[in-house]
Structure formats: structure tokens, C-alpha cells
Motif scaffolding. Structure first.
Motif, PDB file in Angstrom:
ATOM      1  N   THR A 148     -29.536  20.755  48.359  1.00 50.43           N
ATOM      2  CA  THR A 148     -30.426  21.909  48.368  1.00 50.43           C
ATOM      3  C   THR A 148     -30.409  22.664  49.683  1.00 50.43           C
ATOM      4  O   THR A 148     -30.929  23.762  49.763  1.00 50.43           O
ATOM      5  CB  THR A 148     -31.875  21.478  48.068  1.00 50.43           C
ATOM      6  N   SER A 149     -29.798  22.110  50.721  1.00 48.30           N
ATOM      7  CA  SER A 149     -29.791  22.798  52.009  1.00 48.30           C
ATOM      8  C   SER A 149     -28.903  24.041  51.993  1.00 48.30           C
ATOM      9  O   SER A 149     -29.137  24.975  52.733  1.00 48.30           O
ATOM     10  CB  SER A 149     -29.341  21.849  53.123  1.00 48.30           C
ATOM     11  N   ASN A 150     -27.886  24.062  51.137  1.00 51.09           N
ATOM     12  CA  ASN A 150     -26.984  25.211  51.072  1.00 51.09           C
ATOM     13  C   ASN A 150     -27.288  26.132  49.897  1.00 51.09           C
ATOM     14  O   ASN A 150     -26.599  27.118  49.716  1.00 51.09           O
ATOM     15  CB  ASN A 150     -25.527  24.745  50.987  1.00 51.09           C
ATOM     16  N   SER A 151     -28.276  25.791  49.092  1.00 46.34           N
ATOM     17  CA  SER A 151     -28.582  26.637  47.948  1.00 46.34           C
ATOM     18  C   SER A 151     -29.290  27.905  48.419  1.00 46.34           C
ATOM     19  O   SER A 151     -30.122  27.878  49.317  1.00 46.34           O
ATOM     20  CB  SER A 151     -29.456  25.891  46.938  1.00 46.34           C
ATOM     21  N   GLU A 152     -28.919  29.019  47.811  1.00 43.64           N
ATOM     22  CA  GLU A 152     -29.511  30.302  48.175  1.00 43.64           C
ATOM     23  C   GLU A 152     -30.557  30.675  47.148  1.00 43.64           C
ATOM     24  O   GLU A 152     -30.408  30.400  45.975  1.00 43.64           O
ATOM     25  CB  GLU A 152     -28.429  31.373  48.238  1.00 43.64           C
ATOM     26  N   LYS A 153     -31.603  31.302  47.596  1.00 42.88           N
ATOM     27  CA  LYS A 153     -32.660  31.754  46.714  1.00 42.88           C
ATOM     28  C   LYS A 153     -32.593  33.270  46.614  1.00 42.88           C
ATOM     29  O   LYS A 153     -32.338  33.948  47.597  1.00 42.88           O
ATOM     30  CB  LYS A 153     -34.018  31.333  47.266  1.00 42.88           C
ATOM     31  N   PHE A 154     -32.809  33.761  45.413  1.00 46.35           N
ATOM     32  CA  PHE A 154     -32.769  35.191  45.146  1.00 46.35           C
ATOM     33  C   PHE A 154     -34.091  35.642  44.559  1.00 46.35           C
ATOM     34  O   PHE A 154     -34.757  34.895  43.853  1.00 46.35           O
ATOM     35  CB  PHE A 154     -31.647  35.529  44.164  1.00 46.35           C
ATOM     36  N   PHE A 155     -34.467  36.880  44.862  1.00 42.38           N
ATOM     37  CA  PHE A 155     -35.635  37.515  44.270  1.00 42.38           C
ATOM     38  C   PHE A 155     -35.166  38.702  43.451  1.00 42.38           C
ATOM     39  O   PHE A 155     -34.186  39.359  43.805  1.00 42.38           O
ATOM     40  CB  PHE A 155     -36.575  38.062  45.350  1.00 42.38           C
ATOM     41  N   ASN A 156     -35.888  38.999  42.361  1.00 41.68           N
ATOM     42  CA  ASN A 156     -35.643  40.277  41.709  1.00 41.68           C
ATOM     43  C   ASN A 156     -36.468  41.323  42.446  1.00 41.68           C
ATOM     44  O   ASN A 156     -37.192  41.010  43.392  1.00 41.68           O
ATOM     45  CB  ASN A 156     -35.953  40.205  40.206  1.00 41.68           C
ATOM     46  N   ARG A 157     -36.368  42.583  42.043  1.00 47.34           N
ATOM     47  CA  ARG A 157     -37.066  43.665  42.754  1.00 47.34           C
ATOM     48  C   ARG A 157     -38.577  43.466  42.760  1.00 47.34           C
ATOM     49  O   ARG A 157     -39.234  43.714  43.761  1.00 47.34           O
ATOM     50  CB  ARG A 157     -36.720  45.004  42.114  1.00 47.34           C
ATOM     51  N   PHE A 158     -39.131  43.010  41.643  1.00 50.86           N
ATOM     52  CA  PHE A 158     -40.583  42.845  41.534  1.00 50.86           C
ATOM     53  C   PHE A 158     -41.079  41.702  42.411  1.00 50.86           C
ATOM     54  O   PHE A 158     -42.116  41.805  43.059  1.00 50.86           O
ATOM     55  CB  PHE A 158     -40.981  42.630  40.074  1.00 50.86           C
ATOM     56  N   GLU A 159     -40.335  40.597  42.435  1.00 52.83           N
ATOM     57  CA  GLU A 159     -40.711  39.465  43.279  1.00 52.83           C
ATOM     58  C   GLU A 159     -40.617  39.838  44.761  1.00 52.83           C
ATOM     59  O   GLU A 159     -41.487  39.477  45.551  1.00 52.83           O
ATOM     60  CB  GLU A 159     -39.816  38.266  42.997  1.00 52.83           C
TER      61      GLU A 159
ATOM     62  N   LEU B 200     -30.495  41.570  42.235  1.00 52.10           N
ATOM     63  CA  LEU B 200     -30.975  40.365  42.898  1.00 52.10           C
ATOM     64  C   LEU B 200     -30.874  40.545  44.402  1.00 52.10           C
ATOM     65  O   LEU B 200     -29.902  41.103  44.908  1.00 52.10           O
ATOM     66  CB  LEU B 200     -30.177  39.151  42.450  1.00 52.10           C
ATOM     67  N   ILE B 201     -31.878  40.064  45.102  1.00 51.29           N
ATOM     68  CA  ILE B 201     -31.999  40.258  46.541  1.00 51.29           C
ATOM     69  C   ILE B 201     -31.982  38.890  47.205  1.00 51.29           C
ATOM     70  O   ILE B 201     -32.696  37.973  46.787  1.00 51.29           O
ATOM     71  CB  ILE B 201     -33.316  40.988  46.866  1.00 51.29           C
ATOM     72  N   TYR B 202     -31.153  38.754  48.238  1.00 54.26           N
ATOM     73  CA  TYR B 202     -31.105  37.506  48.996  1.00 54.26           C
ATOM     74  C   TYR B 202     -32.440  37.323  49.725  1.00 54.26           C
ATOM     75  O   TYR B 202     -32.865  38.188  50.478  1.00 54.26           O
ATOM     76  CB  TYR B 202     -29.979  37.536  50.027  1.00 54.26           C
TER      77      TYR B 202
END
Length: 68
Positions: free
Chosen positions: A4-15, A46-48
Motif C-alpha cells: 500500500t505504500s506505492n498505491s496512488e489515490k485518485f479523486f473525482n472532480r466532486f471529491e 480523475l485527479i491525483y
């Protein structure tokens, strides 16, 4: 076991808008001005999550080259 240390999280525009407490139009403007890093996956934008920092948003010079 997941790494999980290298996993990237993404947000959509609303989040992302909720996270920054701004409107989705502001998120669109920040993406267009290359202030935050985003990409399209089909119709979704999707936004980093690591690009949603005060330093990036208030930078004098844009940090990213988005291909939207």
C-alpha cells in the motif's frame, strides 16, 4: 500481501472539490491551468490526490502538464 505504500489515490472532480472546499468549476480551472494533476479515464476525470496541495494550487508557475 498488498503493497500500500506505492498505491496512488485518485479523486473525482466532486471529491476533490469537497476536499479543497471549492466548487467543481474551480477544480476544472485548476486542471486547465495545470495547477493540479489529472487525467481522463473514459468520460471520468480523475485527479491525483498528492497534487491537491496548497503549494501546487498557489504556485506562480504551473507544475503539471495535463493531457485533457
Amino acid at each position: 500481501m498488498e503493497n500500500t505504500s506505492n498505491s496512488e489515490k485518485f479523486f473525482n472532480r466532486f471529491e476533490a472539490a469537497g476536499y479543497l472546499k471549492v466548487s467543481t468549476k474551480t477544480i476544472d480551472r485548476l486542471i486547465r491551468d495545470n495547477r493540479i494533476k489529472a487525467f481522463k479515464l473514459g468520460k471520468r476525470v480523475l485527479i491525483y490526490s498528492d497534487s491537491l496541495t496548497e503549494e501546487n494550487i498557489n504556485a506562480v508557475k504551473p507544475n503539471f502538464q495535463n493531457t485533457l
